[in-house]
Design a protein around this motif. Structure first.
Motif, PDB file in Angstrom:
ATOM      1  N   ASP A 288      -6.333   8.182   1.198  1.00 22.93           N
ATOM      2  CA  ASP A 288      -5.684   6.980   1.651  1.00 22.93           C
ATOM      3  C   ASP A 288      -6.775   5.872   2.451  1.00 22.93           C
ATOM      4  O   ASP A 288      -7.363   6.355   3.351  1.00 22.93           O
ATOM      5  CB  ASP A 288      -4.653   7.266   2.871  1.00 22.93           C
ATOM      6  CG  ASP A 288      -3.865   6.291   3.473  1.00 22.93           C
ATOM      7  OD1 ASP A 288      -4.562   5.005   3.344  1.00 22.93           O
ATOM      8  OD2 ASP A 288      -2.754   6.461   4.098  1.00 22.93           O
TER       9      ASP A 288
ATOM     10  N   GLY B  42       0.681  -1.187  -0.034  1.00 21.78           N
ATOM     11  CA  GLY B  42      -0.042   0.060  -0.043  1.00 21.78           C
ATOM     12  C   GLY B  42       0.720   1.250  -0.009  1.00 21.78           C
ATOM     13  O   GLY B  42       0.648   2.128  -0.692  1.00 21.78           O
TER      14      GLY B  42
ATOM     15  N   SER C 184      -4.620  -0.906   1.125  1.00 20.43           N
ATOM     16  CA  SER C 184      -3.552  -1.757   1.509  1.00 20.43           C
ATOM     17  C   SER C 184      -4.020  -3.118   1.620  1.00 20.43           C
ATOM     18  O   SER C 184      -5.053  -3.244   2.399  1.00 20.43           O
ATOM     19  CB  SER C 184      -2.782  -1.153   2.682  1.00 20.43           C
ATOM     20  OG  SER C 184      -2.218  -2.355   3.602  1.00 20.43           O
TER      21      SER C 184
ATOM     22  N   HIS D  48      -7.711   1.606   5.040  1.00 20.51           N
ATOM     23  CA  HIS D  48      -8.684   0.822   6.247  1.00 20.51           C
ATOM     24  C   HIS D  48      -9.933   0.444   5.627  1.00 20.51           C
ATOM     25  O   HIS D  48     -10.936   0.101   6.408  1.00 20.51           O
ATOM     26  CB  HIS D  48      -8.823   1.756   7.261  1.00 20.51           C
ATOM     27  CG  HIS D  48      -7.410   2.117   8.210  1.00 20.51           C
ATOM     28  ND1 HIS D  48      -7.434   2.782   9.452  1.00 20.51           N
ATOM     29  CD2 HIS D  48      -5.989   1.713   7.964  1.00 20.51           C
ATOM     30  CE1 HIS D  48      -6.068   2.980   9.678  1.00 20.51           C
ATOM     31  NE2 HIS D  48      -5.308   2.216   8.927  1.00 20.51           N
TER      32      HIS D  48
ATOM     33  N   LYS E 186      -4.674  -6.136   7.455  1.00 15.42           N
ATOM     34  CA  LYS E 186      -5.601  -5.560   7.109  1.00 15.42           C
ATOM     35  C   LYS E 186      -6.706  -6.361   6.971  1.00 15.42           C
ATOM     36  O   LYS E 186      -6.492  -7.763   6.623  1.00 15.42           O
ATOM     37  CB  LYS E 186      -5.458  -4.510   5.684  1.00 15.42           C
ATOM     38  CG  LYS E 186      -4.158  -3.652   5.916  1.00 15.42           C
ATOM     39  CD  LYS E 186      -4.446  -2.617   6.912  1.00 15.42           C
ATOM     40  CE  LYS E 186      -3.610  -1.229   6.740  1.00 15.42           C
ATOM     41  NZ  LYS E 186      -2.436  -1.285   6.826  1.00 15.42           N
TER      42      LYS E 186
HETATM   43  C1  LIG Z   1      -1.412  -0.133   6.277  1.00 18.45           C
HETATM   44  C2  LIG Z   1      -1.293   1.225   5.778  1.00 18.45           C
HETATM   45  C3  LIG Z   1      -0.556   2.019   4.726  1.00 18.45           C
HETATM   46  C4  LIG Z   1       0.518   1.305   4.158  1.00 18.45           C
HETATM   47  O1  LIG Z   1       0.053   0.053   3.591  1.00 18.45           O
HETATM   48  P1  LIG Z   1       1.141  -1.098   3.175  1.00 18.45           P
HETATM   49  O2  LIG Z   1       0.616  -2.133   2.658  1.00 18.45           O
HETATM   50  O3  LIG Z   1       1.595  -1.623   4.747  1.00 18.45           O
HETATM   51  O4  LIG Z   1       2.411  -0.612   2.728  1.00 18.45           O
HETATM   52  C5  LIG Z   1      -0.894   3.262   4.257  1.00 18.45           C
HETATM   53  N1  LIG Z   1      -1.614   4.233   5.381  1.00 18.45           N
HETATM   54  C6  LIG Z   1      -2.308   3.597   6.372  1.00 18.45           C
HETATM   55  C7  LIG Z   1      -3.595   4.427   6.688  1.00 18.45           C
HETATM   56  C8  LIG Z   1      -2.270   2.060   6.616  1.00 18.45           C
HETATM   57  O5  LIG Z   1      -2.810   1.836   7.784  1.00 18.45           O
END
Ligand SMILES: *Cc1c(COP(=O)(O)O)cnc(C)c1O
Length: 362
Positions: free
Chosen positions: A154, A59, A178, A157, A183
């Motif tokens: 973003d 992510g 992500s 979640h 997750k």
């Molecule tokens: C998990 C997460 C990311 C990063 O994702 P990854 O797959 O771990 O690289 C970015 N932003 C938020 C809010 C996250 O919870």
């Protein structure tokens, strides 16, 4: 009672996974956008109800790649109440994060404080659907249109969520998900970008593969963010079970609510109106009437092998690497919530006994 962690990855049945990856041991096409990658991408487009989607190795690089693909420079308005990845992506792409305070009830960007942060250098807004709480997208996008700013959510979640029946992946100019093991939906590690302008498809494809446009031409200073076939196979399997996963999470949430609703001095997480939630996290805000501070509760739970987390403390702007570098004014709500919040163990296989055990200690 065994140790209880804040989350545990969902895994498909072993045979199901092996069936998909088995051909890879013959054909040896294990990465660089192979058949499984293509198939997963199509299934995911259907599930997320989008036309345009690009898979990535995680992510975080999805966030960086969409910033690069849109050629952003200058200031990006975001919130410090998030996983540090959001802020890192902005800074690593050479942009400046401008921190906006959060809303007291949803913990997402406070739109009433957004407009005053816009300057002639602002190029985009990067709000976060924290804990799967959806941002005030209507207002954010109205302001973005007025000032001609990009909106990149973003949505790490918010996998699978809907707002008034509409997939959250359709919102803004782009949304980033992500698929990390922790997750709601995972591909071991992984992620994707969904986006409105289909013209970005090729740019994102090039950027995630070192900028190669074809074998002899490199158009962008790209990195390597390709999802491999083993990740995609995990995605295909987990996608088959995702609706059931979310149902189970909803039941876990229900049990928590039954057991905690009478406890004084804590604010429980509540679903938002018009939102189909994925029950990704279970944040609890600890008020003074509770009699113990958040930190005291955190330690007490830990002593009883319950590993809750202080998501999100500290604020990203307070981490050592950012201290003193950007303005941290007017973040009263974010700071206050960050000092009082704790997220409880939440995953589909959390048993009733375990939830009882956790709630007894709260
Ligand atoms: C998990 C997460 C990311 C990063 O994702 P990854 O797959 O771990 O690289 C970015 N932003 C938020 C809010 C996250 O919870």
């Amino acid at each position: 009672m065994n140790e209880i962690f804040v989350t545990r990855p969902s895994m498909p049945p072993f045979e199901e996974y092996m069936e998909i990856v088995h051909p890879l041991f013959e054909n040896k096409c294990i990465t660089n956008m192979g058949e499984i990658h293509k198939s997963f991408e199509n299934k995911l487009k259907d599930y997320l109800e989008v036309e345009s989607l690009s898979l990535t190795v995680n992510g975080h690089l999805a966030l960086e790649n969409i910033i690069n693909a849109l050629n952003l420079s200058g200031e990006i308005i975001t919130t410090p109440f998030t996983f540090v990845s959001t802020t890192h992506a902005i800074v690593r792409c050479g942009c400046t994060p401008v921190f906006c305070d959060i809303d007291e009830s949803t913990f997402t960007l406070d739109v009433s404080k957004l407009e005053t942060l816009i300057t002639e250098k602002t190029c985009a807004i990067m709000p976060v659907h924290v804990y799967g709480n959806l941002c005030n997208m209507e207002e954010i996008e109205k302001i973005a249109r007025k000032y001609k700013l990009y909106v990149i959510y973003d949505a790490a979640h918010a996998f699978g969520e809907k707002w008034n029946g509409k997939s959250v992946a359709q919102m803004g100019d782009a949304s980033v998900f992500s698929f990390h093991a922790t997750k709601v939906f995972n591909t071991i590690e992984g992620g994707c970008i969904t986006f409105r302008d289909s013209g970005l498809q090729r740019v994102l494809a090039d950027i995630k593969n070192f900028g190669f446009h074809d074998q002899e031409s490199v158009l962008y200073v790209g990195g390597n963010a390709k999802m491999n076939e083993f990740q995609a196979a995990m995605g295909i399997c987990n996608l088959r079970h995702i609706d059931h996963e979310i149902e189970k999470r909803k039941k876990v949430y229900g049990t928590y609510m039954e057991l905690l609703s009478q406890v004084e001095g804590i604010r429980l997480w509540k679903p938002q109106e018009g939102v189909e939630h994925n029950y990704a996290y279970l944040p609890l805000v600890i008020n003074d009437e509770y009699g113990k501070s958040r930190n005291e509760l955190y330690i007490y739970l830990k002593e009883h092998k319950i590993y809750a987390r202080k998501y999100f403390y500290p604020l990203t702007c307070d981490f050592e690497c950012y201290r003193g570098k950007y303005s941290t004014e007017n973040l009263e709500v974010a700071r206050d919530i960050s000092n009082r919040i704790i997220t409880l163990p939440m995953y589909s296989d959390l048993s009733k006994e375990e939830i009882h055990y956790i709630c007894k200690h709260i």
